[in-house]
Write a protein that holds these residues in place. Structure first.
Motif, PDB file in Angstrom:
ATOM      1  N   GLU A 110       1.027   4.056  -2.877  1.00  0.00           N
ATOM      2  CA  GLU A 110       0.828   5.469  -2.573  1.00  0.00           C
ATOM      3  C   GLU A 110       1.907   6.315  -3.222  1.00  0.00           C
ATOM      4  O   GLU A 110       1.622   7.342  -3.827  1.00  0.00           O
ATOM      5  N   SER A 111       3.152   5.872  -3.096  1.00  0.00           N
ATOM      6  CA  SER A 111       4.261   6.688  -3.593  1.00  0.00           C
ATOM      7  C   SER A 111       4.312   6.689  -5.115  1.00  0.00           C
ATOM      8  O   SER A 111       4.858   7.605  -5.717  1.00  0.00           O
ATOM      9  N   SER A 147      -6.828   5.684   1.494  1.00  0.00           N
ATOM     10  CA  SER A 147      -5.536   6.261   1.863  1.00  0.00           C
ATOM     11  C   SER A 147      -5.438   7.705   1.380  1.00  0.00           C
ATOM     12  O   SER A 147      -6.273   8.178   0.614  1.00  0.00           O
ATOM     13  N   SER A 148      -4.389   8.387   1.844  1.00  0.00           N
ATOM     14  CA  SER A 148      -4.337   9.851   1.696  1.00  0.00           C
ATOM     15  C   SER A 148      -4.369  10.302   0.241  1.00  0.00           C
ATOM     16  O   SER A 148      -5.028  11.276  -0.089  1.00  0.00           O
ATOM     17  N   ARG A 149      -3.672   9.586  -0.618  1.00  0.00           N
ATOM     18  CA  ARG A 149      -3.665   9.994  -2.025  1.00  0.00           C
ATOM     19  C   ARG A 149      -5.063   9.949  -2.625  1.00  0.00           C
ATOM     20  O   ARG A 149      -5.393  10.707  -3.520  1.00  0.00           O
ATOM     21  N   GLN A 150      -5.867   9.028  -2.139  1.00  0.00           N
ATOM     22  CA  GLN A 150      -7.245   8.937  -2.634  1.00  0.00           C
ATOM     23  C   GLN A 150      -8.074  10.092  -2.114  1.00  0.00           C
ATOM     24  O   GLN A 150      -8.939  10.608  -2.804  1.00  0.00           O
ATOM     25  N   LEU A 204      -3.898  10.615   8.452  1.00  0.00           N
ATOM     26  CA  LEU A 204      -4.350  11.006   7.119  1.00  0.00           C
ATOM     27  C   LEU A 204      -5.194  12.270   7.186  1.00  0.00           C
ATOM     28  O   LEU A 204      -5.008  13.211   6.415  1.00  0.00           O
ATOM     29  N   ILE A 243       0.844  -1.209   0.000  1.00  0.00           N
ATOM     30  CA  ILE A 243       0.000   0.000   0.000  1.00  0.00           C
ATOM     31  C   ILE A 243       0.880   1.261   0.000  1.00  0.00           C
ATOM     32  O   ILE A 243       0.670   2.165  -0.810  1.00  0.00           O
ATOM     33  N   PRO A 244       1.893   1.351   0.887  1.00  0.00           N
ATOM     34  CA  PRO A 244       2.788   2.520   0.824  1.00  0.00           C
ATOM     35  C   PRO A 244       3.461   2.675  -0.544  1.00  0.00           C
ATOM     36  O   PRO A 244       3.639   3.787  -1.040  1.00  0.00           O
ATOM     37  N   ILE A 303      -2.134   3.864  -6.167  1.00  0.00           N
ATOM     38  CA  ILE A 303      -3.176   3.697  -5.138  1.00  0.00           C
ATOM     39  C   ILE A 303      -4.544   4.141  -5.635  1.00  0.00           C
ATOM     40  O   ILE A 303      -5.566   3.622  -5.192  1.00  0.00           O
TER      41      ILE A 303
END
Ligand code: C2E
Ligand code: MG
Ligand code: MG
Ligand code: MG
Length: 284
Positions: free
Chosen positions: A82-83, A121-124, A156, A78-79, A87
């Motif tokens: 994200e990077s 997650s934060s990007r979403q 988040l 998942i990380p 994601i």
């Protein structure tokens, strides 16, 4: 070439990942291909009513069954997703697949109120389209909005409080459930955090697993009491013994989610579990 080197390593991936950047590069490109290869899937962990042990809903958890490396943990990929921005697609897949399964399960007798939680997650969250995605998915599967729950962590939310606040308000207006995940592991200001429109608080498993220490049960007591006074329902994560379960029941903690109450299941297994329940109810 990094890719070949990574592929030929025979040591367990977990250590390779931490030590060699070549492994990371390979995993990144593998993750991008994993979609098309159907290596990504969801499993569903029961969230049970503490009072009765009945399944109230499930949390959708992503799994990556890597062709060569076998099972890769979401705490690793998942990380990575994200990077790399992947994601966004993984998140859309999780939302859609969880909603599709939920709609199917809700058609079983007595299951119309069943819910499913999906991790965001934060990007979403910072992507404008999350609102749209959720709206479309509710429509596509004819779901009652409150049966779809989104799980967000405090870090988040605190990373981008103004934006998160706006977005969460819009999601709340839409009627979807909002759960504060892994509560107690971050560094946020409680009073601030509680201004967000969450309806459920999930106590992190670090408060409930491992050795019995009196301080821990004091913290659990405080968190459950506070959450209830703020009008939030509580899910206790990682409950692993009967003493804690009894304490939680006494505090009227609504839900538990842990291996003791149910391992993550495939969608088919989850369906069967719900049907067994219905069968027992029917014959009782
Ligand atoms: P989480 O959202 O806090 O999910 C709960 C994790 O605790 C899951 O691990 C679950 O298998 C594990 N768990 C549940 N009960 C017990 C227990 O009694 N003992 C122990 N030791 N563990 C228990 P998992 O599936 O490895 O997921 C880890 C994390 O990865 C999740 O933590 C979540 O933050 C993230 N994740 C998983 N799926 C997704 C996804 O689809 N999207 C996003 N953005 N994140 C995901
Ligand atoms: Mg979660
Ligand atoms: Mg959690
Ligand atoms: Mg967690």
């Amino acid at each position: 070439q990094a890719k070949r080197m990574g592929g030929d390593r025979i040591e367990p991936f977990r250590s390779a990942f931490k030590t060699y950047s070549s492994g990371r590069v390979e995993l990144e490109s593998d993750l991008r291909r994993a979609f098309g290869r159907n290596e990504l899937s969801l499993v569903f962990q029961p969230i049970v009513k503490l009072a009765t042990g009945e399944i109230a809903g499930f949390e959708a958890l992503m799994r990556w069954n890597h062709a060569k490396r076998g099972f890769v943990s979401p705490t690793e990929f998942i990380p990575l997703a994200e990077s790399t921005g992947l994601i966004v697609q993984l998140g859309q897949f999780a939302l859609d697949e969880a909603a599709r399964r939920l709609a199917d399960w809700q058609r079983l007798p007595g299951q119309s109120k069943l819910f499913c939680s999906v991790n965001i997650s934060s990007r979403q969250l910072i992507r404008q389209d999350l609102l749209n995605d959720v709206r479309q998915i509710l429509k596509r599967y004819h779901l009652a909005p409150e049966t779809l729950k989104l799980e967000l962590t405090e870090s988040l939310v605190m990373d981008n409080p103004e934006r998160s606040a706006k977005l969460l308000e819009r999601l709340k207006e839409m009627g979807v459930g909002l759960s504060l995940d892994d509560f107690g592991t971050g560094y946020s200001s409680l009073s601030y955090l509680m201004r967000f429109p969450f309806d459920t608080l999930k106590i992190d498993q670090s408060f409930l697993r491992g050795d019995q220490v009196p301080q821990r049960s004091i913290l659990v007591h405080s968190i459950v009491t506070m959450a209830h006074e703020l009008g939030l329902a509580v899910v206790a994560e990682g409950v692993d013994n009967d003493t804690d379960a009894a304490q939680l029941r006494k505090l009227n903690c609504e839900y538990a989610q842990s291996f003791m109450y149910g391992q993550p299941l495939t969608a088919e297994e989850a369906r069967r579990r719900l049907q067994e329940r219905a069968g027992k109810r029917g014959s009782a």
